[in-house]
Design an enzyme around this catalytic site. Structure first.
Site, PDB file in Angstrom:
ATOM      1  CE1 TYR A  56      65.131   6.036  60.507  1.00  0.00           C
ATOM      2  CE2 TYR A  56      63.850   4.047  60.929  1.00  0.00           C
ATOM      3  CZ  TYR A  56      64.533   4.872  60.045  1.00  0.00           C
ATOM      4  OH  TYR A  56      64.639   4.545  58.726  1.00  0.00           O
ATOM      5  CG  ASN A  92      70.767  14.993  54.700  1.00  0.00           C
ATOM      6  OD1 ASN A  92      70.779  14.024  53.948  1.00  0.00           O
ATOM      7  ND2 ASN A  92      71.714  15.913  54.696  1.00  0.00           N
ATOM      8  CG  ASP A  94      70.987  15.873  59.481  1.00  0.00           C
ATOM      9  OD1 ASP A  94      70.658  17.048  59.252  1.00  0.00           O
ATOM     10  OD2 ASP A  94      71.796  15.253  58.750  1.00  0.00           O
ATOM     11  CG  HIS A 109      63.745  11.293  51.915  1.00  0.00           C
ATOM     12  ND1 HIS A 109      64.966  10.899  51.402  1.00  0.00           N
ATOM     13  CD2 HIS A 109      62.877  11.253  50.869  1.00  0.00           C
ATOM     14  CE1 HIS A 109      64.841  10.637  50.105  1.00  0.00           C
ATOM     15  NE2 HIS A 109      63.588  10.858  49.760  1.00  0.00           N
ATOM     16  N   GLY A 175      76.013  16.437  47.754  1.00  0.00           N
ATOM     17  CA  GLY A 175      76.209  15.307  48.665  1.00  0.00           C
ATOM     18  C   GLY A 175      75.147  14.231  48.578  1.00  0.00           C
ATOM     19  CB  THR A 176      72.298  13.391  47.059  1.00  0.00           C
ATOM     20  OG1 THR A 176      71.393  12.310  46.827  1.00  0.00           O
ATOM     21  CG2 THR A 176      72.174  14.399  45.937  1.00  0.00           C
ATOM     22  CG  ASN A 201      78.313  13.806  45.513  1.00  0.00           C
ATOM     23  OD1 ASN A 201      77.812  14.073  46.592  1.00  0.00           O
ATOM     24  ND2 ASN A 201      78.350  12.570  45.040  1.00  0.00           N
TER      25      ASN A 201
HETATM   26  P1  OAD Z   1      74.003   8.276  49.924  1.00  0.00           P
HETATM   27  O1  OAD Z   1      74.680   7.643  51.078  1.00  0.00           O
HETATM   28  O2  OAD Z   1      73.344   7.403  48.925  1.00  0.00           O
HETATM   29  O3  OAD Z   1      75.037   9.180  49.120  1.00  0.00           O
HETATM   30  C1  OAD Z   1      75.863  10.103  49.756  1.00  0.00           C
HETATM   31  C2  OAD Z   1      76.707  10.809  48.707  1.00  0.00           C
HETATM   32  O4  OAD Z   1      77.463  11.798  49.376  1.00  0.00           O
HETATM   33  C3  OAD Z   1      77.680   9.910  47.930  1.00  0.00           C
HETATM   34  O5  OAD Z   1      77.561  10.203  46.540  1.00  0.00           O
HETATM   35  C4  OAD Z   1      79.049  10.331  48.464  1.00  0.00           C
HETATM   36  O6  OAD Z   1      80.053  10.306  47.453  1.00  0.00           O
HETATM   37  C5  OAD Z   1      78.788  11.759  48.888  1.00  0.00           C
HETATM   38  N1  OAD Z   1      79.645  12.227  49.978  1.00  0.00           N
HETATM   39  C6  OAD Z   1      80.163  11.526  51.016  1.00  0.00           C
HETATM   40  N2  OAD Z   1      80.876  12.317  51.808  1.00  0.00           N
HETATM   41  C7  OAD Z   1      80.812  13.573  51.277  1.00  0.00           C
HETATM   42  C8  OAD Z   1      81.356  14.844  51.640  1.00  0.00           C
HETATM   43  N3  OAD Z   1      82.111  15.018  52.710  1.00  0.00           N
HETATM   44  N4  OAD Z   1      81.074  15.898  50.825  1.00  0.00           N
HETATM   45  C9  OAD Z   1      80.307  15.756  49.720  1.00  0.00           C
HETATM   46  N5  OAD Z   1      79.789  14.590  49.336  1.00  0.00           N
HETATM   47  C10 OAD Z   1      80.027  13.519  50.103  1.00  0.00           C
HETATM   48  O7  OAD Z   1      72.968   9.333  50.531  1.00  0.00           O
HETATM   49  P2  OAD Z   1      71.716  10.054  49.833  1.00  0.00           P
HETATM   50  O8  OAD Z   1      71.963  10.279  48.388  1.00  0.00           O
HETATM   51  O9  OAD Z   1      71.392  11.223  50.673  1.00  0.00           O
HETATM   52  O10 OAD Z   1      66.257   7.949  52.573  1.00  0.00           O
HETATM   53  O11 OAD Z   1      70.590   8.957  50.020  1.00  0.00           O
HETATM   54  C11 OAD Z   1      69.288   9.224  49.568  1.00  0.00           C
HETATM   55  C12 OAD Z   1      68.269   8.550  50.472  1.00  0.00           C
HETATM   56  O12 OAD Z   1      68.567   7.150  50.572  1.00  0.00           O
HETATM   57  C13 OAD Z   1      68.298   9.021  51.896  1.00  0.00           C
HETATM   58  O13 OAD Z   1      67.563  10.218  52.108  1.00  0.00           O
HETATM   59  C14 OAD Z   1      67.679   7.887  52.656  1.00  0.00           C
HETATM   60  C15 OAD Z   1      68.227   6.688  51.908  1.00  0.00           C
HETATM   61  O14 OAD Z   1      67.346   5.660  51.767  1.00  0.00           O
HETATM   62  C16 OAD Z   1      65.526   7.931  53.723  1.00  0.00           C
HETATM   63  O15 OAD Z   1      66.014   7.912  54.832  1.00  0.00           O
HETATM   64  C17 OAD Z   1      64.055   7.964  53.527  1.00  0.00           C
END
Ligand code: OAD
Length: 234
Positions: A56, A92, A94, A109, A175-176, A201
């Protein structure tokens, strides 16, 4: 999306991807070279605090090298100009939403720039590295850890988020991947309370079929377009 007043926006790692912060579930399945269970669980912290803190520390240091992108800026503009209720809930850790100027923002988170004391529960703003032996400014116990919600821990602000979802006219997920609960279930909660739902997304997420509308593309393009639509209409 006529008659929209109350908006809840959920953001994930894809929002910060164009700023140069790696997403979690990339092609290799590793997060910055580590398995998530080696750096993001209470068990990992107990087993190897040096590794977890170093991991981290590196993520925190990286924040100085990145900047908000067009999607963060557009959401901050919507926050400033939207006359109704609005809440940005980010997964996020950040600080790019706040550096873009967003105010109505919750980090569910946790945050890289915060340290949490495992002894007294106090949290403090943290800019530098966080060695495991450093003492809590509040209680003096050497029990500070990154203020990140690890797997198996309860996300922050859930009551406020649930209330906002139940009052929402529009829920937007950006973006999730929809792989992590409870955030992945927000679309169903919002629908249950009658909100319209929109996903922005790069790829279809795990819950894409639950959204009333899904737009695929990079957040840096889709989000400014959507914000302009909302503000023109409002
Ligand atoms: P993920 O890495 O699981 O998913 C990211 C998503 O963003 C994917 O569906 C990609 O297709 C999409 N993506 C990538 N680049 C992009 C762009 N330029 N524009 C739009 N979309 C884009 O991340 P999260 O869903 O945020 O928890 O993950 C959820 C949690 O899992 C996080 O908060 C983290 C992790 O464990 C903790 O840190 C506690």
């Amino acid at each position: 999306m006529s008659h929209t007043r109350n908006i809840v926006i959920l953001t994930g790692a894809g929002l910060s991807a164009e700023s140069g912060i790696a997403t979690f579930r990339g092609p290799g399945g590793l997060w910055e070279g580590h398995r998530v269970e080696d750096v993001c669980t209470p068990e990992a912290l107990a087993r190897d605090p040096e590794l977890v803190h170093r991991f981290y520390d590196a993520r925190r240091a990286r924040l100085a090298e990145v900047a908000p992108n067009a999607a963060h800026v557009a959401l901050a503009r919507l926050d400033a100009e939207w006359p109704g209720q609005l809440l940005i809930v980010t997964q996020n850790v950040d600080d790019l939403h706040e550096r873009a100027g967003a105010n109505r923002l919750l980090h569910m988170h946790g945050e890289l720039k915060s340290a949490l004391c495992a002894a007294c529960g106090d949290s403090a703003e943290w800019e530098d590295s966080l060695p495991p032996e450093i003492e809590c400014p509040n209680c003096g116990t050497p029990a500070l850890r990154p203020d990140i919600v690890f797997f198996g821990e309860m996300p922050y602000h859930m009551e406020v988020i649930e209330t906002a979802l139940s009052d929402a006219d529009l829920f937007v997920s950006i973006g999730t991947s929809g792989a992590v609960y409870p955030a992945a279930g927000f679309v169903q909660t919002a629908r249950h309370h009658g909100a319209q739902t929109l996903e922005l997304n790069l790829d279809p997420s795990a819950g894409s079929s639950l959204f009333g509308e899904s737009r695929l593309g990079p957040a840096g393009t889709l989000v400014p377009e959507w914000v302009a639509e909302m503000l023109d209409r409002g």
